[in-house]
Design a protein around this motif. Structure first.
Motif: not given
Length: 70
Positions: A44-70
């Motif tokens: 379980k988690g979220y697809m997160v579109f990053l402000k800045d790319p990581f490894q030349e990609e903007y969208e990443w699957f992030i586990p639910e435990e690793s996502v907090r409201h900014a």
């Protein structure tokens, strides 16, 4: 649960470490897809579109435990 289009911050978790994505800790982005529904029994988690790319990609699957409201 974090809703689509919510701004989030990535935080450390054992799941993120297991995925070898610790470099994403502290980065911010926007939830593009919620993958935490009851139909998902694991990963379980979220697809997160990053402000800045990581490894030349903007969208990443992030586990639910690793996502907090900014």
């Amino acid at each position: 649960m974090i809703e689509r289009n919510s701004k989030v911050k990535i935080v450390a978790s054992p799941q993120l470490t297991e995925m070898m994505l610790d470099e994403l800790v502290g980065k911010t982005g926007v939830v593009s897809e919620d993958l935490t529904g009851p139909e998902r029994h694991s990963n379980k988690g979220y697809m997160v579109f990053l402000k800045d790319p990581f490894q030349e990609e903007y969208e990443w699957f992030i586990p639910e435990e690793s996502v907090r409201h900014a």
